[in-house]
Design an enzyme around this catalytic site. Structure first.
Site, PDB file in Angstrom:
ATOM      1  CE  LYS A  99     -26.430 -65.051 -51.974  1.00 26.07           C
ATOM      2  NZ  LYS A  99     -26.185 -65.960 -52.913  1.00 26.07           N
ATOM      3  CB  ALA A 186     -22.390 -71.897 -53.519  1.00 22.28           C
ATOM      4  N   GLY A 187     -21.002 -74.076 -51.679  1.00 24.86           N
ATOM      5  CA  GLY A 187     -20.019 -75.102 -51.523  1.00 24.86           C
ATOM      6  C   GLY A 187     -19.534 -75.344 -50.574  1.00 24.86           C
ATOM      7  CG  ASN A 208     -28.436 -71.054 -46.273  1.00 21.57           C
ATOM      8  OD1 ASN A 208     -28.876 -71.329 -45.006  1.00 21.57           O
ATOM      9  ND2 ASN A 208     -29.412 -70.578 -46.817  1.00 21.57           N
ATOM     10  CB  THR A 209     -26.314 -75.752 -47.302  1.00 23.46           C
ATOM     11  OG1 THR A 209     -27.298 -75.220 -48.416  1.00 23.46           O
ATOM     12  CG2 THR A 209     -27.077 -77.264 -47.359  1.00 23.46           C
TER      13      THR A 209
END
Lengths: 256, 78
Positions: A99, A186-187, A208-209
Site C-alpha cells: 500500500k 481513509a475518512g 483503521n481509525t
C-alpha cells in the site's frame, strides 16, 4: 455466485480491510480484526526494538497464514523513502503487495500526487502489486493506473478525520474512469460511511481509525463488517431511483 | 567490531555475518528485513554477508499501522 474481489490474481474474501495501528494493545488488535471478518490487515515497517528483544511481535497475534499482510509506506514524504520502505517490506514479508503512500502535507496528510505517480511506476516495474493511497481525483486515478497501479485507494476524507465520504460524486467518477478495483481508504468514521462507499460501487473499504478509535473497537469492527456487506449487496441489487413525489405501494383496486 | 545498528552505536560480541548478528540479538530472521549501508541484504545471503567496522545496519519488522498519520514512529527517516 461468489462475489470475490480479485487484484492481479490475488483473491480476497473480505471487502473490508483493516489497519492495525492505534489499538491499545495487540490483544485488542487481534480481537477487532477477528470481529471485522477481514482477511487483509495493513502493517507498517519499523525498526526492530533491539533493547527489548522479548517485546511481543504483531505477527504473533495476526497469523500471516490466515491474514494477507499488506505493508504500507506510512510516514514517507519522499519517493526515495517510499521506495526504501516498500523494498524492505517485500524482503521482510512474503508477498509483492504494497500500500503505497507518499504524503505531501503534514496537516492534511494528503498524498503528494507527483511523488506517488513516480513511486508507483518504479515499484510496478519491480514487480510489486502497487495499491496507491490517493486523493479523490479521477485524473490522478487514471494516471496511477497508467503507471502500473493494481488498484487505486482514494481517500473519502483526511486520514483519521472520520468525516466520511466527502465527495461521493468524484468517487463515482473514479469508478467509471478506471478498470481496476477502487478501495476507499481513509475518512470512514462510522458504519453508514462504509455502506455509502460500497453503495457507490467501490470494491472494498480500508478502515483503521474508524475502528481502533471507537469507544468499543471490537463492536465497531463488527458493525463495519455488516456495513460493508450491506452496502455491497445494495449496490449489486440496484437501488430505486430518487423521486420528488410519492408513489403508492398499495393497490387502489378493491378499495371501498 | 563497532557498527551503527538501528540508529545506535553497537559493539558486536563476535558476530561477523548478518546471520551471526541476528543470532546474537536473538532475532528470528524470518520476519525481518536487513539493510546495510542503505542496500537490502537478501535473506539467502545472511550467512555469507560479512560486516565491516562502521557499517550502518538497519533491522526492521512489521508493526501495527494503517494510516500515514503515524509520523511519530518515522523511525528510519532522519
Amino acid at each position: 455466485m461468489e462475489d470475490r474481489l480479485v487484484i492481479q490474481g490475488i483473491e480476497f474474501t473480505s471487502r473490508l480491510w483493516v489497519g492495525t495501528g492505534k489499538y491499545r494493545d495487540f490483544e485488542e488488535t487481534a480481537k477487532a480484526v477477528e470481529a471485522s471478518g477481514t482477511d487483509v490487515v495493513t502493517v507498517a515497517v519499523r525498526r526492530v526494538n533491539i533493547l527489548d528483544r522479548n517485546s511481543p511481535n504483531l505477527l504473533d497475534y495476526l497469523d500471516p497464514k490466515r491474514y494477507k499482510i499488506l505493508p504500507n509506506t506510512a510516514g514517507c514524504y519522499t519517493v526515495e523513502d517510499a521506495l526504501r520502505y516498500a523494498r524492505l517490506a517485500r524482503e521482510a514479508g512474503i508477498s509483492d503487495l504494497v500500500k503505497l503512500e507518499v504524503i505531501g502535507d503534514e496537516k492534511t496528510l494528503f498524498p503528494d500526487v507527483c511523488g506517488l505517480l513516480e513511486a508507483t511506476e518504479v515499484l510496478a516495474r519491480e514487480g510489486f502489486v502497487v495499491l496507491p493511497y490517493t486523493n479523490d481525483d479521477p485524473v490522478t486515478a487514471r494516471r496511477l493506473v497508467d503507471a502500473g497501479a493494481a488498484a487505486v485507494m482514494p481517500l473519502g476524507a483526511p486520514i483519521g478525520s472520520g468525516l466520511g465520504i466527502r465527495n461521493p460524486y468524484n468517487i463515482k467518477i473514479i469508478l467509471e474512469t478506471v478498470d481496476v478495483p477502487v478501495i476507499v481508504d481513509a475518512g470512514v468514521g462510522t458504519a453508514s460511511d462504509a455502506t455509502i462507499a460500497m453503495e457507490l460501487g467501490c470494491d472494498a473499504v480500508l478502515i483503521n481509525t474508524g475502528i481502533a478509535g471507537a469507544g468499543d473497537p471490537v463492536s465497531m469492527a463488527r458493525a463495519m463488517r455488516h456495513a460493508v456487506i450491506a452496502g455491497r449487496l445494495a449496490y449489486r441489487a440496484g437501488r430505486i431511483p430518487r423521486k420528488l413525489y410519492a408513489t403508492a405501494s398499495s393497490p387502489m383496486e378493491g378499495m371501498l | 567490531m563497532k557498527i551503527r545498528l538501528n540508529g545506535e552505536e553497537y559493539t558486536t560480541s563476535g558476530a561477523e555475518s548478518i546471520e551471526e548478528l541476528l543470532s546474537e540479538l536473538g532475532i528470528e530472521p524470518g520476519r525481518v528485513a536487513v539493510e546495510v549501508n542503505l542496500a537490502i541484504v537478501r535473506k539467502a545471503d545472511y550467512g555469507r554477508f560479512t560486516l565491516k567496522e562502521g557499517d550502518v545496519v538497519e533491522v526492521v519488522n512489521f508493526v501495527g499501522g494503517g494510516s500515514p498519520g503515524d509520523r511519530w514512529i518515522r523511525a528510519l527517516i532522519p
